[in-house]
Design a protein around this motif. Structure first.
Motif, PDB file in Angstrom:
ATOM      1  N   GLU A   1       0.822  -1.210   0.000  1.00 40.59           N
ATOM      2  CA  GLU A   1       0.000   0.000   0.000  1.00 40.59           C
ATOM      3  C   GLU A   1       0.862   1.268   0.000  1.00 40.59           C
ATOM      4  O   GLU A   1       0.470   2.296  -0.545  1.00 40.59           O
ATOM      5  CB  GLU A   1      -0.936  -0.001   1.210  1.00 40.59           C
ATOM      6  N   ALA A   2       2.057   1.175   0.601  1.00 37.75           N
ATOM      7  CA  ALA A   2       2.970   2.325   0.646  1.00 37.75           C
ATOM      8  C   ALA A   2       3.809   2.444  -0.627  1.00 37.75           C
ATOM      9  O   ALA A   2       4.564   3.407  -0.775  1.00 37.75           O
ATOM     10  CB  ALA A   2       3.885   2.214   1.860  1.00 37.75           C
ATOM     11  N   GLY A   3       3.701   1.455  -1.511  1.00 41.02           N
ATOM     12  CA  GLY A   3       4.451   1.497  -2.757  1.00 41.02           C
ATOM     13  C   GLY A   3       5.935   1.210  -2.594  1.00 41.02           C
ATOM     14  O   GLY A   3       6.747   1.601  -3.436  1.00 41.02           O
ATOM     15  N   ILE A   4       6.306   0.518  -1.534  1.00 40.85           N
ATOM     16  CA  ILE A   4       7.711   0.191  -1.277  1.00 40.85           C
ATOM     17  C   ILE A   4       8.030  -1.162  -1.920  1.00 40.85           C
ATOM     18  O   ILE A   4       7.326  -2.141  -1.684  1.00 40.85           O
ATOM     19  CB  ILE A   4       7.996   0.141   0.234  1.00 40.85           C
ATOM     20  N   PRO A   5       9.077  -1.240  -2.746  1.00 36.55           N
ATOM     21  CA  PRO A   5       9.451  -2.527  -3.354  1.00 36.55           C
ATOM     22  C   PRO A   5       9.655  -3.592  -2.293  1.00 36.55           C
ATOM     23  O   PRO A   5      10.348  -3.365  -1.295  1.00 36.55           O
ATOM     24  CB  PRO A   5      10.751  -2.193  -4.096  1.00 36.55           C
ATOM     25  N   LEU A   6       9.071  -4.750  -2.524  1.00 34.67           N
ATOM     26  CA  LEU A   6       8.993  -5.792  -1.513  1.00 34.67           C
ATOM     27  C   LEU A   6       9.533  -7.109  -2.047  1.00 34.67           C
ATOM     28  O   LEU A   6       9.150  -7.548  -3.138  1.00 34.67           O
ATOM     29  CB  LEU A   6       7.525  -5.959  -1.094  1.00 34.67           C
ATOM     30  N   VAL A   7      10.429  -7.721  -1.272  1.00 35.09           N
ATOM     31  CA  VAL A   7      10.871  -9.091  -1.531  1.00 35.09           C
ATOM     32  C   VAL A   7      10.036 -10.006  -0.648  1.00 35.09           C
ATOM     33  O   VAL A   7      10.094  -9.901   0.582  1.00 35.09           O
ATOM     34  CB  VAL A   7      12.369  -9.271  -1.223  1.00 35.09           C
ATOM     35  N   PHE A   8       9.274 -10.904  -1.248  1.00 34.12           N
ATOM     36  CA  PHE A   8       8.459 -11.860  -0.501  1.00 34.12           C
ATOM     37  C   PHE A   8       9.239 -13.165  -0.376  1.00 34.12           C
ATOM     38  O   PHE A   8       9.624 -13.778  -1.368  1.00 34.12           O
ATOM     39  CB  PHE A   8       7.132 -12.094  -1.216  1.00 34.12           C
ATOM     40  N   ASP A   9       9.488 -13.573   0.870  1.00 35.72           N
ATOM     41  CA  ASP A   9      10.286 -14.761   1.176  1.00 35.72           C
ATOM     42  C   ASP A   9       9.508 -15.620   2.169  1.00 35.72           C
ATOM     43  O   ASP A   9       9.721 -15.522   3.381  1.00 35.72           O
ATOM     44  CB  ASP A   9      11.641 -14.312   1.757  1.00 35.72           C
ATOM     45  N   PRO A  10       8.588 -16.454   1.705  1.00 41.79           N
ATOM     46  CA  PRO A  10       7.712 -17.188   2.628  1.00 41.79           C
ATOM     47  C   PRO A  10       8.420 -18.252   3.446  1.00 41.79           C
ATOM     48  O   PRO A  10       7.999 -18.570   4.555  1.00 41.79           O
ATOM     49  CB  PRO A  10       6.662 -17.800   1.705  1.00 41.79           C
ATOM     50  N   GLY A  11       9.487 -18.840   2.903  1.00 39.42           N
ATOM     51  CA  GLY A  11      10.240 -19.843   3.638  1.00 39.42           C
ATOM     52  C   GLY A  11       9.369 -20.970   4.175  1.00 39.42           C
ATOM     53  O   GLY A  11       8.426 -21.426   3.527  1.00 39.42           O
ATOM     54  N   GLN A  12       9.663 -21.394   5.397  1.00 36.49           N
ATOM     55  CA  GLN A  12       8.970 -22.528   5.996  1.00 36.49           C
ATOM     56  C   GLN A  12       7.529 -22.222   6.350  1.00 36.49           C
ATOM     57  O   GLN A  12       6.767 -23.128   6.686  1.00 36.49           O
ATOM     58  CB  GLN A  12       9.726 -23.017   7.237  1.00 36.49           C
ATOM     59  N   GLU A  13       7.133 -20.958   6.264  1.00 33.83           N
ATOM     60  CA  GLU A  13       5.739 -20.620   6.577  1.00 33.83           C
ATOM     61  C   GLU A  13       4.817 -20.742   5.372  1.00 33.83           C
ATOM     62  O   GLU A  13       3.605 -20.568   5.510  1.00 33.83           O
ATOM     63  CB  GLU A  13       5.665 -19.195   7.137  1.00 33.83           C
ATOM     64  N   LEU A  14       5.355 -21.064   4.223  1.00 30.65           N
ATOM     65  CA  LEU A  14       4.528 -21.136   3.010  1.00 30.65           C
ATOM     66  C   LEU A  14       3.288 -22.026   3.185  1.00 30.65           C
ATOM     67  O   LEU A  14       2.192 -21.632   2.757  1.00 30.65           O
ATOM     68  CB  LEU A  14       5.391 -21.618   1.836  1.00 30.65           C
ATOM     69  N   PRO A  15       3.388 -23.205   3.818  1.00 33.01           N
ATOM     70  CA  PRO A  15       2.194 -24.048   3.948  1.00 33.01           C
ATOM     71  C   PRO A  15       1.079 -23.440   4.796  1.00 33.01           C
ATOM     72  O   PRO A  15      -0.054 -23.943   4.773  1.00 33.01           O
ATOM     73  CB  PRO A  15       2.743 -25.326   4.608  1.00 33.01           C
ATOM     74  N   LEU A  16       1.365 -22.385   5.556  1.00 34.30           N
ATOM     75  CA  LEU A  16       0.333 -21.782   6.405  1.00 34.30           C
ATOM     76  C   LEU A  16      -0.682 -20.972   5.609  1.00 34.30           C
ATOM     77  O   LEU A  16      -1.799 -20.733   6.082  1.00 34.30           O
ATOM     78  CB  LEU A  16       0.983 -20.865   7.447  1.00 34.30           C
ATOM     79  N   PHE A  17      -0.306 -20.553   4.401  1.00 40.92           N
ATOM     80  CA  PHE A  17      -1.161 -19.655   3.635  1.00 40.92           C
ATOM     81  C   PHE A  17      -2.081 -20.427   2.701  1.00 40.92           C
ATOM     82  O   PHE A  17      -1.713 -21.472   2.160  1.00 40.92           O
ATOM     83  CB  PHE A  17      -0.308 -18.673   2.820  1.00 40.92           C
ATOM     84  N   SER A  18      -3.277 -19.880   2.518  1.00 44.47           N
ATOM     85  CA  SER A  18      -4.229 -20.479   1.591  1.00 44.47           C
ATOM     86  C   SER A  18      -3.836 -20.157   0.151  1.00 44.47           C
ATOM     87  O   SER A  18      -2.960 -19.313  -0.109  1.00 44.47           O
ATOM     88  CB  SER A  18      -5.629 -19.943   1.870  1.00 44.47           C
ATOM     89  N   ARG A  19      -4.488 -20.808  -0.771  1.00 41.99           N
ATOM     90  CA  ARG A  19      -4.256 -20.557  -2.197  1.00 41.99           C
ATOM     91  C   ARG A  19      -4.497 -19.086  -2.523  1.00 41.99           C
ATOM     92  O   ARG A  19      -3.679 -18.430  -3.182  1.00 41.99           O
ATOM     93  CB  ARG A  19      -5.195 -21.453  -3.020  1.00 41.99           C
ATOM     94  N   THR A  20      -5.599 -18.553  -2.015  1.00 40.63           N
ATOM     95  CA  THR A  20      -5.942 -17.154  -2.286  1.00 40.63           C
ATOM     96  C   THR A  20      -4.910 -16.205  -1.693  1.00 40.63           C
ATOM     97  O   THR A  20      -4.508 -15.223  -2.319  1.00 40.63           O
ATOM     98  CB  THR A  20      -7.335 -16.827  -1.725  1.00 40.63           C
ATOM     99  N   GLU A  21      -4.465 -16.494  -0.465  1.00 41.76           N
ATOM    100  CA  GLU A  21      -3.481 -15.631   0.195  1.00 41.76           C
ATOM    101  C   GLU A  21      -2.143 -15.652  -0.539  1.00 41.76           C
ATOM    102  O   GLU A  21      -1.509 -14.608  -0.728  1.00 41.76           O
ATOM    103  CB  GLU A  21      -3.312 -16.068   1.652  1.00 41.76           C
ATOM    104  N   LEU A  22      -1.691 -16.831  -0.952  1.00 45.58           N
ATOM    105  CA  LEU A  22      -0.420 -16.915  -1.669  1.00 45.58           C
ATOM    106  C   LEU A  22      -0.466 -16.137  -2.972  1.00 45.58           C
ATOM    107  O   LEU A  22       0.486 -15.424  -3.327  1.00 45.58           O
ATOM    108  CB  LEU A  22      -0.061 -18.382  -1.944  1.00 45.58           C
ATOM    109  N   ARG A  23      -1.559 -16.250  -3.674  1.00 47.06           N
ATOM    110  CA  ARG A  23      -1.686 -15.502  -4.930  1.00 47.06           C
ATOM    111  C   ARG A  23      -1.665 -13.993  -4.673  1.00 47.06           C
ATOM    112  O   ARG A  23      -1.043 -13.224  -5.414  1.00 47.06           O
ATOM    113  CB  ARG A  23      -2.973 -15.912  -5.649  1.00 47.06           C
ATOM    114  N   ALA A  24      -2.328 -13.567  -3.599  1.00 48.51           N
ATOM    115  CA  ALA A  24      -2.354 -12.138  -3.275  1.00 48.51           C
ATOM    116  C   ALA A  24      -0.966 -11.657  -2.856  1.00 48.51           C
ATOM    117  O   ALA A  24      -0.546 -10.553  -3.222  1.00 48.51           O
ATOM    118  CB  ALA A  24      -3.360 -11.880  -2.154  1.00 48.51           C
ATOM    119  N   LEU A  25      -0.231 -12.474  -2.097  1.00 46.39           N
ATOM    120  CA  LEU A  25       1.103 -12.084  -1.640  1.00 46.39           C
ATOM    121  C   LEU A  25       2.069 -11.947  -2.807  1.00 46.39           C
ATOM    122  O   LEU A  25       2.888 -11.021  -2.853  1.00 46.39           O
ATOM    123  CB  LEU A  25       1.624 -13.110  -0.625  1.00 46.39           C
TER     124      LEU A  25
END
Length: 314
Positions: free
Chosen positions: A158-182
């Motif tokens: 929302e702030a327009g700051i370039p973001l590196v997304f690194d889900p690592g071992q937490e990736l399985p915690l997110f739903s399909r919809t959440e992962l796509r949004a991230l």
């Protein structure tokens, strides 16, 4: 302008069992297991993804901002970060909580038993981007708790700051919809080869799908090096030969990510950025613990020359 590192700060307690687990566990009695492993050696290390990334950035000469939540036992770690020159003003202490802790027992065969206590990390949502006074030009959101990751990615996007997304071992915690949004929020996505396959399975996102949505997709492949998908180009970044035995893989991915962040911030081309990231991972893996290796730029340039047969550009 600063690099913001959102993620975990943790203590790693490493215990060594001098025999094999399978010699002390009855396979047909696992439903009522009760056993003790005598561990004559123990080490306590500074860890957590945010701490490991910040450590390597500090060695590169950066002064990153770390955003994390910790417990009342954090003082030794805080002093360690201060010695590195890493500011702690966005590291929030949560009363009545322990700093996240990982307990790892390794046997003589390289097998491991782990227990992880998230502690204060569960309060990551107490931190908000709006509280960061320093201008942020680049951020990474590494594993920091399910809700914290979602919140920090959303606020950065929302702030327009370039973001590196690194889900690592937490990736399985997110739903399909959440992962796509991230992925949609991110400017860059970095995964290891297992996580890339898990992303395809859980989110239905192939490498091609992801590379079309971000500025660059970075996949680490261990001893096979790394690959960087940028625009319609696939760059293969060869691994760096080790200068000793591989002693401990913990923190190697975080060292790699520090190299990525440095390269992105300084506008290095992707070949150079990937090579630097691989080099940091190779330096880390021959040292025990995630924050015990040391280097300076003179040593980096020498290792770079030896590994890639060309001089680091000044």
């Amino acid at each position: 302008m600063s690099i913001l590192v959102c993620g975990s700060l943790a203590y790693d307690t490493l215990l060594t069992f001098e025999d094999r687990f399978d010699q002390h566990i009855l396979a047909d009695q696992l439903h009522k297991i009760s056993t003790t492993f005598r561990v004559p050696t123990m080490r306590r290390e500074f860890g957590g993804c945010a701490g490991n990334i910040a450590y390597n950035l500090a060695l590169l000469g950066e002064r990153p901002l770390v955003m994390a939540t910790v417990g009342e036992d954090f003082d030794p770690y805080r002093e360690h970060l201060a010695r590195l020159g890493v500011a702690d003003r966005h590291i929030r202490t949560v009363p009545g909580q322990y700093t996240a802790q990982c307990f790892i027992i390794s046997d003589s065969g390289g097998n491991q038993l782990m227990a992880f206590h998230p502690g204060a990390m569960e309060h990551a949502t107490d931190n908000h981007l709006s509280e960061v006074e320093s201008p942020v030009e680049l951020a990474i959101v590494a594993p920091s708790g399910y809700l914290g990751c979602l919140q920090h990615c959303r606020e950065l996007a929302e702030a327009g700051i370039p973001l590196v997304f690194d889900p690592g071992q937490e990736l399985p915690l997110f739903s399909r919809t959440e992962l796509r949004a991230l992925v949609e929020m991110a400017s860059y996505v970095t995964l290891n080869d297992y996580e890339a396959e898990l992303m395809r399975e859980r989110a239905g996102l192939t490498l091609d799908d992801m590379r079309r949505q971000v500025r660059a997709l970075i996949i680490t492949r261990g001893a096979q090096g790394a690959e960087i998908h940028v625009d319609d180009t696939l760059l293969h970044i060869p691994a760096v030969p080790l200068d000793g035995p591989a002693l401990d893989p913990s923190g190697c991915g975080d060292a790699f990510r520090a190299g990525l962040l440095y390269g992105i911030r300084h506008g290095l081309d992707w070949h150079l950025t990937g090579r630097l990231a691989n080099l940091l991972g190779a330096i880390k893996v021959v040292s025990r613990g995630a924050q015990n290796h040391v280097f300076d730029w003179a040593q980096l340039k020498e290792r770079y020359q030896a590994a890639y047969n060309e001089a680091w550009p000044d």
